[in-house]
Design a protein around this motif. Structure first.
Motif, PDB file in Angstrom:
ATOM      1  N   VAL A   1       0.857  -1.182   0.000  1.00 17.14           N
ATOM      2  CA  VAL A   1       0.000   0.000   0.000  1.00 17.14           C
ATOM      3  C   VAL A   1       0.892   1.230   0.000  1.00 17.14           C
ATOM      4  CG1 VAL A   1      -1.776   1.289   1.271  1.00 17.14           C
ATOM      5  CG2 VAL A   1      -1.848  -1.217   1.221  1.00 17.14           C
ATOM      6  N   VAL A   2       0.529   2.235  -0.797  1.00 16.99           N
ATOM      7  CA  VAL A   2       1.284   3.483  -0.814  1.00 16.99           C
ATOM      8  C   VAL A   2       0.341   4.648  -0.549  1.00 16.99           C
ATOM      9  CG1 VAL A   2       3.115   2.693  -2.354  1.00 16.99           C
ATOM     10  CG2 VAL A   2       1.040   3.686  -3.320  1.00 16.99           C
ATOM     11  N   LYS A   3       0.905   5.675   0.044  1.00 18.25           N
ATOM     12  CA  LYS A   3       0.187   6.923   0.277  1.00 18.25           C
ATOM     13  C   LYS A   3       0.877   8.011  -0.542  1.00 18.25           C
ATOM     14  CE  LYS A   3      -0.838  10.271   3.949  1.00 18.25           C
ATOM     15  NZ  LYS A   3      -0.628  10.582   5.393  1.00 18.25           N
ATOM     16  N   ILE A   4       0.152   8.620  -1.464  1.00 19.63           N
ATOM     17  CA  ILE A   4       0.725   9.664  -2.310  1.00 19.63           C
ATOM     18  C   ILE A   4       0.857  10.951  -1.504  1.00 19.63           C
ATOM     19  CG2 ILE A   4       0.247  11.156  -4.283  1.00 19.63           C
ATOM     20  CD1 ILE A   4      -0.830   8.756  -5.730  1.00 19.63           C
ATOM     21  N   THR A   5       2.060  11.482  -1.460  1.00 18.72           N
ATOM     22  CA  THR A   5       2.320  12.649  -0.620  1.00 18.72           C
ATOM     23  C   THR A   5       2.881  13.842  -1.372  1.00 18.72           C
ATOM     24  OG1 THR A   5       4.478  11.692  -0.082  1.00 18.72           O
ATOM     25  CG2 THR A   5       2.683  11.264   1.468  1.00 18.72           C
ATOM     26  N   ALA A   6       3.349  13.657  -2.597  1.00 22.80           N
ATOM     27  CA  ALA A   6       3.927  14.776  -3.350  1.00 22.80           C
ATOM     28  C   ALA A   6       3.873  14.443  -4.834  1.00 22.80           C
ATOM     29  CB  ALA A   6       5.362  15.048  -2.917  1.00 22.80           C
ATOM     30  N   ILE A   7       3.998  15.485  -5.641  1.00 13.18           N
ATOM     31  CA  ILE A   7       3.979  15.340  -7.099  1.00 13.18           C
ATOM     32  C   ILE A   7       5.406  15.393  -7.628  1.00 13.18           C
ATOM     33  CG2 ILE A   7       3.292  16.490  -9.237  1.00 13.18           C
ATOM     34  CD1 ILE A   7       0.793  17.435  -7.745  1.00 13.18           C
ATOM     35  N   GLU A   8       5.764  14.426  -8.476  1.00 10.22           N
ATOM     36  CA  GLU A   8       7.071  14.446  -9.118  1.00 10.22           C
ATOM     37  C   GLU A   8       7.004  15.313 -10.387  1.00 10.22           C
ATOM     38  OE1 GLU A   8       9.759  13.324  -7.961  1.00 10.22           O
ATOM     39  OE2 GLU A   8       9.252  11.756  -6.507  1.00 10.22           O
ATOM     40  N   THR A   9       8.166  15.638 -10.937  1.00 12.07           N
ATOM     41  CA  THR A   9       8.215  16.481 -12.127  1.00 12.07           C
ATOM     42  C   THR A   9       7.538  15.815 -13.310  1.00 12.07           C
ATOM     43  OG1 THR A   9      10.297  17.445 -11.358  1.00 12.07           O
ATOM     44  CG2 THR A   9       9.738  17.758 -13.666  1.00 12.07           C
ATOM     45  N   GLY A  10       7.757  14.542 -13.489  1.00 15.27           N
ATOM     46  CA  GLY A  10       7.186  13.822 -14.617  1.00 15.27           C
ATOM     47  C   GLY A  10       5.695  13.572 -14.439  1.00 15.27           C
ATOM     48  N   GLY A  11       4.936  13.713 -15.512  1.00 15.59           N
ATOM     49  CA  GLY A  11       3.507  13.452 -15.468  1.00 15.59           C
ATOM     50  C   GLY A  11       3.204  12.019 -15.077  1.00 15.59           C
ATOM     51  N   GLY A  12       2.167  11.831 -14.273  1.00 15.62           N
ATOM     52  CA  GLY A  12       1.758  10.494 -13.849  1.00 15.62           C
ATOM     53  C   GLY A  12       2.632   9.872 -12.787  1.00 15.62           C
ATOM     54  N   LYS A  13       3.588  10.644 -12.257  1.00 13.21           N
ATOM     55  CA  LYS A  13       4.512  10.114 -11.259  1.00 13.21           C
ATOM     56  C   LYS A  13       4.407  10.924  -9.965  1.00 13.21           C
ATOM     57  CE  LYS A  13       7.705   8.437 -14.780  1.00 13.21           C
ATOM     58  NZ  LYS A  13       9.066   8.512 -15.356  1.00 13.21           N
ATOM     59  N   TYR A  14       4.467  10.197  -8.867  1.00 11.74           N
ATOM     60  CA  TYR A  14       4.269  10.796  -7.556  1.00 11.74           C
ATOM     61  C   TYR A  14       5.299  10.248  -6.572  1.00 11.74           C
ATOM     62  CZ  TYR A  14      -0.358  11.655  -9.608  1.00 11.74           C
ATOM     63  OH  TYR A  14      -1.384  12.019 -10.435  1.00 11.74           O
ATOM     64  N   ALA A  15       5.521  11.001  -5.511  1.00 15.83           N
ATOM     65  CA  ALA A  15       6.293  10.489  -4.380  1.00 15.83           C
ATOM     66  C   ALA A  15       5.300   9.975  -3.346  1.00 15.83           C
ATOM     67  CB  ALA A  15       7.168  11.584  -3.781  1.00 15.83           C
ATOM     68  N   GLY A  16       5.708   8.954  -2.631  1.00 12.23           N
ATOM     69  CA  GLY A  16       4.770   8.400  -1.656  1.00 12.23           C
ATOM     70  C   GLY A  16       5.451   7.682  -0.519  1.00 12.23           C
ATOM     71  N   HIS A  17       4.659   7.378   0.486  1.00  6.17           N
ATOM     72  CA  HIS A  17       5.104   6.603   1.633  1.00  6.17           C
ATOM     73  C   HIS A  17       4.661   5.155   1.472  1.00  6.17           C
ATOM     74  CE1 HIS A  17       4.966  10.373   4.490  1.00  6.17           C
ATOM     75  NE2 HIS A  17       5.700  10.566   3.407  1.00  6.17           N
ATOM     76  N   LEU A  18       5.524   4.228   1.784  1.00  7.17           N
ATOM     77  CA  LEU A  18       5.116   2.832   1.859  1.00  7.17           C
ATOM     78  C   LEU A  18       4.366   2.613   3.173  1.00  7.17           C
ATOM     79  CD1 LEU A  18       8.334   1.020   0.601  1.00  7.17           C
ATOM     80  CD2 LEU A  18       6.239   1.459  -0.684  1.00  7.17           C
ATOM     81  N   ILE A  19       3.274   1.898   3.099  1.00  7.09           N
ATOM     82  CA  ILE A  19       2.478   1.549   4.268  1.00  7.09           C
ATOM     83  C   ILE A  19       2.669   0.059   4.502  1.00  7.09           C
ATOM     84  CG2 ILE A  19       0.210   1.626   5.347  1.00  7.09           C
ATOM     85  CD1 ILE A  19       1.292   4.375   4.567  1.00  7.09           C
ATOM     86  N   ILE A  20       3.205  -0.308   5.665  1.00  7.41           N
ATOM     87  CA  ILE A  20       3.613  -1.695   5.895  1.00  7.41           C
ATOM     88  C   ILE A  20       2.929  -2.266   7.141  1.00  7.41           C
ATOM     89  CG2 ILE A  20       5.834  -1.338   4.750  1.00  7.41           C
ATOM     90  CD1 ILE A  20       7.115  -1.134   7.496  1.00  7.41           C
ATOM     91  N   ALA A  21       3.163  -3.534   7.356  1.00  6.38           N
ATOM     92  CA  ALA A  21       2.683  -4.300   8.515  1.00  6.38           C
ATOM     93  C   ALA A  21       1.188  -4.579   8.393  1.00  6.38           C
ATOM     94  CB  ALA A  21       3.011  -3.610   9.829  1.00  6.38           C
ATOM     95  N   ASN A  22       0.710  -5.376   9.326  1.00  9.97           N
ATOM     96  CA  ASN A  22      -0.685  -5.807   9.288  1.00  9.97           C
ATOM     97  C   ASN A  22      -1.606  -4.754   9.876  1.00  9.97           C
ATOM     98  OD1 ASN A  22      -0.043  -8.298   8.147  1.00  9.97           O
ATOM     99  ND2 ASN A  22       0.332  -9.216  10.141  1.00  9.97           N
ATOM    100  N   SER A  23      -2.824  -4.726   9.364  1.00 10.09           N
ATOM    101  CA  SER A  23      -3.836  -3.815   9.881  1.00 10.09           C
ATOM    102  C   SER A  23      -4.575  -4.460  11.048  1.00 10.09           C
ATOM    103  CB  SER A  23      -4.828  -3.454   8.775  1.00 10.09           C
ATOM    104  OG  SER A  23      -5.929  -2.752   9.287  1.00 10.09           O
ATOM    105  N   SER A  24      -5.042  -3.609  11.946  1.00 11.14           N
ATOM    106  CA  SER A  24      -5.891  -4.103  13.036  1.00 11.14           C
ATOM    107  C   SER A  24      -7.297  -3.527  12.897  1.00 11.14           C
ATOM    108  CB  SER A  24      -5.286  -3.722  14.394  1.00 11.14           C
ATOM    109  OG  SER A  24      -5.145  -2.312  14.499  1.00 11.14           O
ATOM    110  N   ALA A  25      -7.721  -3.315  11.643  1.00 11.53           N
ATOM    111  CA  ALA A  25      -9.040  -2.737  11.383  1.00 11.53           C
ATOM    112  C   ALA A  25     -10.142  -3.645  11.916  1.00 11.53           C
ATOM    113  CB  ALA A  25      -9.215  -2.525   9.877  1.00 11.53           C
ATOM    114  N   VAL A  26     -11.216  -3.014  12.350  1.00 14.65           N
ATOM    115  CA  VAL A  26     -12.392  -3.755  12.796  1.00 14.65           C
ATOM    116  C   VAL A  26     -13.574  -3.325  11.944  1.00 14.65           C
ATOM    117  CG1 VAL A  26     -11.566  -4.079  15.156  1.00 14.65           C
ATOM    118  CG2 VAL A  26     -12.870  -2.023  14.576  1.00 14.65           C
ATOM    119  N   ALA A  27     -14.523  -4.215  11.771  1.00 12.89           N
ATOM    120  CA  ALA A  27     -15.634  -3.978  10.853  1.00 12.89           C
ATOM    121  C   ALA A  27     -16.594  -2.898  11.339  1.00 12.89           C
ATOM    122  CB  ALA A  27     -16.400  -5.287  10.629  1.00 12.89           C
ATOM    123  N   ALA A  28     -16.606  -2.604  12.632  1.00 15.74           N
ATOM    124  CA  ALA A  28     -17.635  -1.725  13.190  1.00 15.74           C
ATOM    125  C   ALA A  28     -17.293  -0.246  13.103  1.00 15.74           C
ATOM    126  CB  ALA A  28     -17.891  -2.102  14.647  1.00 15.74           C
TER     127      ALA A  28
END
Length: 235
Positions: free
Chosen positions: A67-94
């Motif tokens: 999973v990546v989070k887009i955080t900035a725009i690169e000079t080239g079109g269609g390209k972005y800088a981003g953060h990698l999102i790692i490890a397991n989620s502890s999401a709950v359905a509620a």
């Protein structure tokens, strides 16, 4: 795959009995090695002085999804800088979705994000900053400090919600439009996208009450942020 084994040698009389013992030790070792080498994708390397190392010739694991989070725009079109999102989620359905749902945001622009949906469109950036995307890892950049290359396909809406705070400009008159300017942030108000941003949408002449809540924005082909609507109303 089964390997044929070498039969042992049997001898009852000396000196052949002692010789047979040594030969059988060698045969036992050869048969053991053959079984290991016969296993799929296994290899064995003898070490000087005794012992061996068992390795594998299996193909390396394929590219990993992340999973990546887009955080900035690169000079080239269609390209972005981003953060990698790692490890397991502890999401709950509620509970309502609130990324990264307790996954770990690596906290730096360690990914170059390539959006296939913008391929061939030129100097275009259609994705909203701080948006999350599922990505395929396709290698690393050749920069001094390499970044992971993350491939996505995201048809982003060219217009997205933002929060606006009026920070400058003047009110309009009967003969001229207002010129209010705004600080523009992401819809959740956490990241500033631009300051002193003029409204792109044409205003009519006359007094306008500036907006201080939500608006709509988009990015030009050159990456410049354009504020289309700030929630202004005629006074």
């Amino acid at each position: 795959m089964m390997q044929p084994s070498i039969p042992s040698w049997s001898a009852r009389e000396e000196p052949f009995r002692a010789i047979a013992g040594h030969v059988n030790d060698i045969i036992h070792q050869v048969n053991t090695n053959a079984a290991l080498l016969g296993a799929d994708s296994l290899t064995m390397t003898r070490l000087a002085g005794g012992g061996a190392v068992i390795g594998t010739t299996a193909a390396p694991a394929g590219p990993r999804m992340t999973v990546v989070k887009i955080t900035a725009i690169e000079t080239g079109g269609g390209k972005y800088a981003g953060h990698l999102i790692i490890a397991n989620s502890s999401a709950v359905a509620a509970t309502n979705l609130a990324m990264p749902e307790n996954m770990i945001d690596t906290g730096n622009n360690n990914a170059l994000v390539l959006n296939l949906a913008e391929n061939g469109l030129g100097d275009v950036h259609c994705l909203a900053l701080n948006s999350f995307h599922i990505a395929l890892g396709v290698g690393y950049t050749n920069e001094t400090i390499p970044r992971a290359m993350a491939l996505i396909y995201a048809v982003g809406s060219p217009v997205f919600a933002v929060t606006v705070t009026q920070t400058g400009g003047y009110n309009g008159t009967s003969g001229s439009p207002a010129s209010w300017t705004y600080t523009v942030k992401t819809a959740d108000g956490t990241v500033t996208l631009g300051v002193n941003i003029q409204l792109t949408k044409p205003r009519p002449n006359g007094s306008m009450v500036p907006g201080n809540a939500f608006g709509l924005a988009f990015y030009q082909a050159n990456g410049n942020l354009q504020l289309w609507d700030a929630g202004e109303i005629p006074d």
